[in-house]
Scaffold this active site. Structure first.
Site, PDB file in Angstrom:
ATOM      1  CE  LYS A  66      79.809  56.100  37.501  1.00 34.01           C
ATOM      2  NZ  LYS A  66      79.694  55.301  36.164  1.00 34.01           N
ATOM      3  CB  SER A 141      81.041  57.959  34.324  1.00 37.75           C
ATOM      4  OG  SER A 141      80.573  56.751  34.339  1.00 37.75           O
ATOM      5  CB  SER A 165      81.319  54.249  32.874  1.00 37.99           C
ATOM      6  OG  SER A 165      80.790  55.444  32.161  1.00 37.99           O
TER       7      SER A 165
END
Length: 456
Positions: A66, A141, A165
């Site tokens: 990520k 996210s 997230s």
């Protein structure tokens, strides 16, 4: 690969080809590495395997980290034009563990700018689309990671979670995303227990546990990391007939939810447990939830203060919601932070009490279904106006504040074929319990085995 039935190079080649084919549709993997470099690293791992050295469960497994976690030598934009040209200098602690376990990094996964907001779009890489309907958002996210998993571009993926997230994009991708117990995965080595946690995502509970074992191996790094070892060996499904399950729903009408969402979430989660013999009871925590939300906002604004040096030189380059967060943080007093910490401590005490009554709690992971990818955030739900850009995700905030393990778990699909998900919540430190209860649900449903239309 360990049996040498297939080589690391063959696996990497297949992964790169699948990313080539599907990533243009969903935009999940960004800043891709040079394929020749990736294949050379895979070949080196083949050589290690031939020599009898096996690094671990990720040996030769393609991974994309990520874009909020630093990876040495790779772009580290965090989706912000401010950091468009930044390159990582060192590996974040969990990334170093993934590398040591043999991961082959193929790129990064997309995220909202600086990770703020549960909708994955940014001015550097654009928006990530939902594999089940590319006209809609995949959430955030950790949206890039979730979409890559659903499309079978990655076998497992790391993510992070401050306000859902890991849980929100897992729900909207029909995959699993675990926010571990506070400090379970080492993070920033500081003395303040902020709310962000790194954790694994996968399409099965077994794969989720495998990646979690890598991310937690090696003990604590910072002063507030958990020191108790997490034994994930011999995971077995919990016996549903012994389970006491609490259904949180909309917290007694507090949460605005899209019509029909609660029924679908309940049908695909606690009704499944009930059908397997579990005892299910509706529960609303005995706490001032207005005070808890206000305290959550203070913690989030305080967290945003670390970006205060970016505000004046780069104000015009930052998304408006991020500017607002920073400005709110700069206006905080020490007394406000102190009072928020007191609320959080009292909430923790109440949550511990809930887990004296229940083995696990279940709550919806989202309050709406995936919305059009052009919409930055829902302004209204079921006729109720959202007073902040993240109020529509309030369902996840209490469990971030408590620091308990929270698993984003598939719970079925809408009549139109969009995924629905829930949060499976365990007591502090109860990561193994959550995984074993999830195994029982997974065996009874198999929701995550469904393949989205774009990946068929």
């Amino acid at each position: 690969m360990r049996r040498r039935d297939v080589s690391c190079v063959e696996v990497a080649t297949a992964a790169l080809a699948r990313i080539d084919r599907l990533n243009p549709v969903v935009n999940a993997v960004v800043d891709r590495r040079d394929p020749d470099t990736v294949l050379a690293e895979a070949a080196a791992l083949d050589d290690e395997a031939a020599a009898g050295r096996w690094r671990g469960v990720l040996h030769g497994v393609p991974q994309a980290v990520k874009d909020l976690a630093e990876v040495a030598g790779q772009p580290f934009t965090a989706g912000s034009p401010v950091f468009r040209d930044r390159v990582g200098l060192v590996d974040a602690p969990h990334v170093a563990r993934m590398r040591a376990a043999g991961a082959v990094f193929v790129g990064r996964t997309n995220t909202p700018e600086m990770g703020f907001g549960s909708q994955t779009y940014n001015p550097v890489h654009g928006a990530t689309r939902n594999p089940w309907d590319p006209t809609r958002t995949v959430g955030g996210s950790s949206g890039g990671a979730a979409a890559a998993l659903a499309c079978r571009m990655l076998a497992a993926a790391d993510g992070s979670d401050y306000m859902g997230s890991l849980r929100n994009p897992a729900a909207w991708s029909s995959v699993y995303g675990l926010r571990p117990s506070r400090g379970r995965v080492p993070g920033v080595p500081g003395f303040v227990a902020q709310l962000g946690e790194a954790g694994p995502m996968a399409r099965s509970v077994a794969d989720l546990a495998a990646l979690l074992s890598v991310m937690t191996t090696g003990g604590p790094v910072g002063p507030l990391d958990r020191a108790d070892p997490l034994d994930l060996s011999s995971l077995t499904a919990a016996d549903p007939t012994t389970l006491r399950v609490g259904w949180l729903g909309d917290l007694g009408g507090r949460l605005a939810c899209e019509d029909g969402l609660l029924d679908l979430a309940r049908r695909g989660s606690v009704d499944v447990f009930s059908g397997l013999g579990a005892t299910v009871e509706e529960v609303v925590p005995p706490f001032d939830l207005d005070a808890l939300w206000d305290a959550f906002l203070v913690w989030r604004w305080w967290n945003a203060c670390e970006m205060a040096p970016l505000l004046e030189p780069h104000r015009s380059e930052l998304k408006p919601e991020l500017v607002w967060e920073i400005e709110q943080g700069l206006a905080l007093s020490a007394l406000q932070v102190h009072r928020a910490a007191a609320v959080r401590a009292e909430w923790f005490r109440v949550v511990v009490g809930l887990f004296e009554r229940f083995d696990v709690l279940v709550a919806p992971a989202t309050q709406v279904h995936p919305f059009p990818v052009e919409v930055t955030w829902p302004r209204e739900i079921a006729g109720r106006t959202m007073d902040t850009y993240h109020r529509w995700m309030e369902t996840v905030a209490p469990w971030s504040m408590a620091g308990v393990p929270a698993l984003g778990m598939p719970a079925g699909f809408t009549p139109g074929g969009l995924p629905v998900g829930v949060q499976l919540l365990g007591p502090p430190g109860g990561d193994r319990r959550v995984l074993e209860v999830a195994l029982a649900h997974e065996a009874a449903t198999g929701y995550a085995r469904a393949v989205p239309p774009v990946a068929t």
